[in-house]
Design an enzyme around this catalytic site. Sequence first.
Site: not given
Length: 173
Positions: A41, A95-96, A99-101, A103-104, A127, A148, A155
């Site tokens: 991303g 990072e692109d 969202d929920t946080g 992954t990062l 977000k 989204f 993507d």
Amino acid sequence: MVTGKPLLSSEQISQRVRELGNMISEDYEGKNLIAVGILKGAFMFFSDLVKTIRVPLSLDFMIASSYLGTSSTEEVHIKRDIEDDLSDKHVLLIEDIIDTGITLNYIREHVLARSPESVKICALLDKKERRQVEVPVDYRGFEIPNEFVVGYGLDYNDMFRNLPYISIFKKST
Ligand code: IMP
Ligand code: MG
């Protein structure tokens, strides 16, 4: 389908990218910086951003995948890690979107465990409404509504990453 008017035009993006690059250049003066792009991303944001950073840096990429684990909680797996020894480096994760946080947060903990001098996060989009895990965002491009979005690296089913702007994506009915 991708909706008509971009949420963020390529001009808006490139102006903000330059501003972020200026902030990062000031903050990392005299520091041993490694810029780390989170694929796929962040590929477009990463390449535009590093061009605006005026301090010497090395760079690398990470690939993380998240999936629904057995207990219905989201699990993250690192498919590609930073190669260099990090003990004398200041890591900037690029990072692109956050969202929920989840992954990062996972990536950040993983990198922190490798004992770098510091870890900071730069995300183009945030977000905030969707956050489940608190993650410190040191450099934020834009806060966006809970929609989204695709384009500029982002993507839907691996499509639309090449668009030079960011648009809201709606499934056509
Ligand atoms: P998180 O773990 O929920 O913060 O998810 C972050 C990842 O979800 C990002 O790196 C994106 O790959 C993906 N994602 C979240 N929101 C969007 C979106 O609006 N468009 C495209 N990808 C998204
Ligand atoms: Mg994605």
